[in-house]
Design a protein around this motif. Structure first.
Motif, mmCIF file in Angstrom:
data_model
loop_
_atom_site.group_PDB
_atom_site.id
_atom_site.type_symbol
_atom_site.label_atom_id
_atom_site.label_comp_id
_atom_site.label_asym_id
_atom_site.label_seq_id
_atom_site.Cartn_x
_atom_site.Cartn_y
_atom_site.Cartn_z
ATOM 1 N N ASN A 252 64.148 13.180 68.961
ATOM 2 C CA ASN A 252 62.818 13.623 68.564
ATOM 3 C C ASN A 252 61.850 13.306 69.704
ATOM 4 O OD1 ASN A 252 60.117 13.693 67.416
ATOM 5 N ND2 ASN A 252 61.090 13.750 65.399
ATOM 6 N N ASN A 253 61.205 14.330 70.237
ATOM 7 C CA ASN A 253 60.304 14.149 71.372
ATOM 8 C C ASN A 253 58.832 14.215 70.980
ATOM 9 O OD1 ASN A 253 62.432 13.979 73.369
ATOM 10 N ND2 ASN A 253 62.750 16.171 73.020
ATOM 11 N N ASP A 254 58.552 14.067 69.689
ATOM 12 C CA ASP A 254 57.176 14.162 69.206
ATOM 13 C C ASP A 254 56.587 12.810 68.813
ATOM 14 O OD1 ASP A 254 57.137 16.965 69.437
ATOM 15 O OD2 ASP A 254 58.178 17.166 67.516
ATOM 16 N N PHE A 255 57.390 11.743 68.889
ATOM 17 C CA PHE A 255 56.919 10.424 68.483
ATOM 18 C C PHE A 255 56.665 9.570 69.723
ATOM 19 C CE2 PHE A 255 58.590 12.102 64.686
ATOM 20 C CZ PHE A 255 58.095 11.365 63.612
ATOM 21 N N HIS A 256 55.394 9.176 69.904
ATOM 22 C CA HIS A 256 55.003 8.371 71.058
ATOM 23 C C HIS A 256 54.051 7.273 70.610
ATOM 24 C CE1 HIS A 256 56.553 11.878 73.208
ATOM 25 N NE2 HIS A 256 55.663 12.624 72.574
ATOM 26 N N PHE A 257 53.935 6.228 71.419
ATOM 27 C CA PHE A 257 52.925 5.215 71.142
ATOM 28 C C PHE A 257 51.533 5.812 71.262
ATOM 29 C CE2 PHE A 257 56.314 2.158 72.613
ATOM 30 C CZ PHE A 257 56.486 1.560 71.365
ATOM 31 N N SER A 258 51.356 6.750 72.201
ATOM 32 C CA SER A 258 50.030 7.305 72.476
ATOM 33 C C SER A 258 49.473 8.115 71.313
ATOM 34 C CB SER A 258 50.068 8.172 73.739
ATOM 35 O OG SER A 258 51.003 9.231 73.596
ATOM 36 N N ASN A 259 50.340 8.743 70.503
ATOM 37 C CA ASN A 259 49.842 9.506 69.353
ATOM 38 C C ASN A 259 49.942 8.731 68.043
ATOM 39 O OD1 ASN A 259 52.552 9.695 68.578
ATOM 40 N ND2 ASN A 259 52.777 11.834 69.209
ATOM 41 N N GLY A 260 50.349 7.460 68.140
ATOM 42 C CA GLY A 260 50.380 6.591 66.963
ATOM 43 C C GLY A 260 51.559 6.773 66.037
ATOM 44 N N LYS A 261 52.513 7.640 66.401
ATOM 45 C CA LYS A 261 53.630 7.932 65.507
ATOM 46 C C LYS A 261 54.834 7.008 65.704
ATOM 47 C CE LYS A 261 52.666 12.889 64.982
ATOM 48 N NZ LYS A 261 53.228 14.271 65.149
ATOM 49 N N LEU A 262 55.003 6.488 66.916
ATOM 50 C CA LEU A 262 56.228 5.749 67.213
ATOM 51 C C LEU A 262 56.226 4.326 66.648
ATOM 52 C CD1 LEU A 262 58.978 5.688 68.547
ATOM 53 C CD2 LEU A 262 57.870 5.100 70.716
ATOM 54 N N ALA A 263 55.116 3.626 66.780
ATOM 55 C CA ALA A 263 55.075 2.218 66.358
ATOM 56 C C ALA A 263 55.464 2.019 64.895
ATOM 57 C CB ALA A 263 53.697 1.626 66.635
ATOM 58 N N PRO A 264 54.938 2.809 63.923
ATOM 59 C CA PRO A 264 55.340 2.616 62.524
ATOM 60 C C PRO A 264 56.834 2.861 62.286
ATOM 61 C CG PRO A 264 53.336 3.927 62.663
ATOM 62 C CD PRO A 264 53.871 3.825 64.057
ATOM 63 N N ILE A 265 57.404 3.833 63.011
ATOM 64 C CA ILE A 265 58.831 4.124 62.876
ATOM 65 C C ILE A 265 59.665 2.948 63.337
ATOM 66 C CG2 ILE A 265 60.721 5.546 63.796
ATOM 67 C CD1 ILE A 265 59.206 7.002 61.697
ATOM 68 N N LEU A 266 59.327 2.398 64.503
ATOM 69 C CA LEU A 266 60.090 1.276 65.046
ATOM 70 C C LEU A 266 59.957 0.049 64.166
ATOM 71 C CD1 LEU A 266 59.291 1.569 68.876
ATOM 72 C CD2 LEU A 266 61.271 2.456 67.638
ATOM 73 N N ALA A 267 58.738 -0.260 63.755
ATOM 74 C CA ALA A 267 58.514 -1.461 62.950
ATOM 75 C C ALA A 267 59.166 -1.358 61.581
ATOM 76 C CB ALA A 267 57.008 -1.706 62.799
ATOM 77 N N GLY A 268 59.229 -0.140 61.036
ATOM 78 C CA GLY A 268 59.733 0.024 59.676
ATOM 79 C C GLY A 268 61.211 0.305 59.546
ATOM 80 N N THR A 269 61.818 0.906 60.577
ATOM 81 C CA THR A 269 63.206 1.360 60.406
ATOM 82 C C THR A 269 64.177 0.928 61.497
ATOM 83 O OG1 THR A 269 62.818 3.463 61.562
ATOM 84 C CG2 THR A 269 62.365 3.426 59.204
ATOM 85 N N CYS A 270 63.684 0.415 62.622
ATOM 86 C CA CYS A 270 64.578 0.108 63.749
ATOM 87 C C CYS A 270 65.219 -1.270 63.583
ATOM 88 C CB CYS A 270 63.805 0.168 65.066
ATOM 89 S SG CYS A 270 64.841 -0.148 66.514
ATOM 90 N N ASP A 271 66.548 -1.293 63.539
ATOM 91 C CA ASP A 271 67.288 -2.557 63.428
ATOM 92 C C ASP A 271 67.642 -3.130 64.793
ATOM 93 O OD1 ASP A 271 67.822 -2.727 60.427
ATOM 94 O OD2 ASP A 271 68.575 -0.722 60.881
ATOM 95 N N LEU A 272 67.910 -2.240 65.748
ATOM 96 C CA LEU A 272 68.326 -2.677 67.076
ATOM 97 C C LEU A 272 67.725 -1.736 68.122
ATOM 98 C CD1 LEU A 272 70.181 -4.553 68.824
ATOM 99 C CD2 LEU A 272 71.964 -2.799 68.570
#
Length: 373
Positions: A252-272
């Motif tokens: 997925n190339n639409d999730f970035h820190f700059s648009n605010g979409k990436l941080a919630p995904i990483l914090a909520g679902t990333c295990d590693l």
């Protein structure tokens, strides 16, 4: 300090968090500064030839103004990722006028285009010009800021310059605070999500990570790749399809820190999180940004050992170390899945290291200490 010091910033700020943090630190400290954004008129121009022509005329038009600003300043500060001709001119003028020259040597342009990405040969005109600019920056600056001692040694070796040790200062990577860093999220234990994010460049060895999943038989383990370009992602999309991994590896190339979409995904679902699996000399030296991102969220990061990780994270705080080959990566990922109860402790040790070494507060302290010398 704030009354006597006047800083002229040379280079482009857009897209560089480090440059933005430098300006914020100087502004918050009440130090007078000026910034001459040469790209103001050309950022939206798509045609690269027209953009170059416009930059040239802007450069000529602003020369008298730049000379006045540099003459009135006490320091010329070259912002990171600005090894360009305009900054070279600013440094040259600053040397003539006996100003203090500070350069944040974030990366080597020569190393990037010749050694790492192999865009041009070392004997090409562009390659030789990049080498000239890198060497000039290192030699002409009174103070050169590097991210760590390992990269300071590496870049001097690459460009063939040995600068005096007293010129070198170290300010590690800095990652801004995000609200997700302070929120505790309950992970879904039915799945195990491995996450990579960043730019599609050879340094990261992304193909090794994708190939690793052909050695992982557990369907509960998924890989999510958050990149920056649909075009540059095409070789990896093809690799995923050829290995028949489309049900376990997703891009997925639409999730970035700059648009605010990436941080919630990483914090909520990333295990590693995963860092760097490249094979170049640079890959074996540097500390990649995404590794520090992972530390800031308290997410354990699987990566190869580099000179910089050994220097800055001597006890592998927040890290799980692997070799760069797909088999070793696969083995470590499955081991993390089977021992996932231990991952939180690893992640928290990395988060503590983030606050001690890579936070905006530490960045501010180190930068102001350099200016107070």
């Amino acid at each position: 300090m704030s009354l006597a010091m006047r800083i002229y910033f040379s280079g482009v700020v857009n897209g560089s968090y480090r440059a933005q943090n430098i300006l914020k630190t100087i502004s918050d400290a009440g130090i007078a500064f000026t910034y001459n954004p040469m790209t103001y008129f050309s950022l939206e121009m798509k045609n690269k030839y027209l953009r170059k022509i416009l930059k040239f005329f802007c450069f000529i038009f602003f020369v008298p103004f730049r000379l006045i600003l540099i003459a009135y300043s006490t320091h010329v500060f070259v912002l990171p990722m600005n090894t360009n001709m305009m900054s070279i001119v600013d440094i040259f003028v600053g040397r003539i006028l006996n100003k203090i020259i500070i350069a944040d040597y974030y990366i080597s342009q020569y190393d990037t285009i010749v050694k790492d990405r192999k865009l041009v040969s070392e004997n090409s005109l562009r390659g030789r010009f990049a080498l000239f600019k890198d060497r000039f920056l290192l030699k002409a600056a009174d103070i050169v800021i590097f991210l760590n001692e390992s990269e300071a040694d590496y870049y001097q070796k690459v460009v063939g310059v040995n600068i005096r040790r007293e010129k070198i200062r170290i300010i590690p990577l800095c990652v801004d605070y995000k609200r997700e860093m302070f929120i505790s999220n309950q992970k879904d234990y039915e799945s195990f999500n491995v996450c990579w994010w960043g730019t599609y460049i050879p340094l990261h060895g992304l193909e090794n990570l994708i190939r690793a999943f052909s050695h992982i038989g557990n369907d509960r383990i998924k890989l999510y790749l958050f990149g920056d370009s649909n075009e540059k992602a095409k070789p990896y999309v093809s690799l995923i399809k050829s290995l028949e991994l489309t049900d376990r590896v997703f891009i997925n190339n639409d999730f970035h820190f700059s648009n605010g979409k990436l941080a919630p995904i990483l914090a909520g679902t990333c295990d590693l999180a995963v860092g760097n699996f490249g094979s170049s000399d640079k890959a074996k030296t540097v500390l990649v940004n995404k590794l520090v991102d992972a530390l800031s969220f308290g997410i354990p990061c699987l990566t190869i050992k580099t000179s910089a990780t050994t220097e800055l994270l001597p006890n592998n705080e927040g890290l799980i170390i692997t070799e760069s080959n797909p088999e070793s990566i696969a083995f470590k990922i499955e081991e993390c899945f089977n021992k996932r109860s231990t991952l939180n402790e690893i992640g928290m040790s990395g988060k503590k290291k983030y606050f001690d070494l890579f936070s905006p507060d530490i960045f501010r302290i180190k930068l102001l200490a350099i200016l107070q010398e």
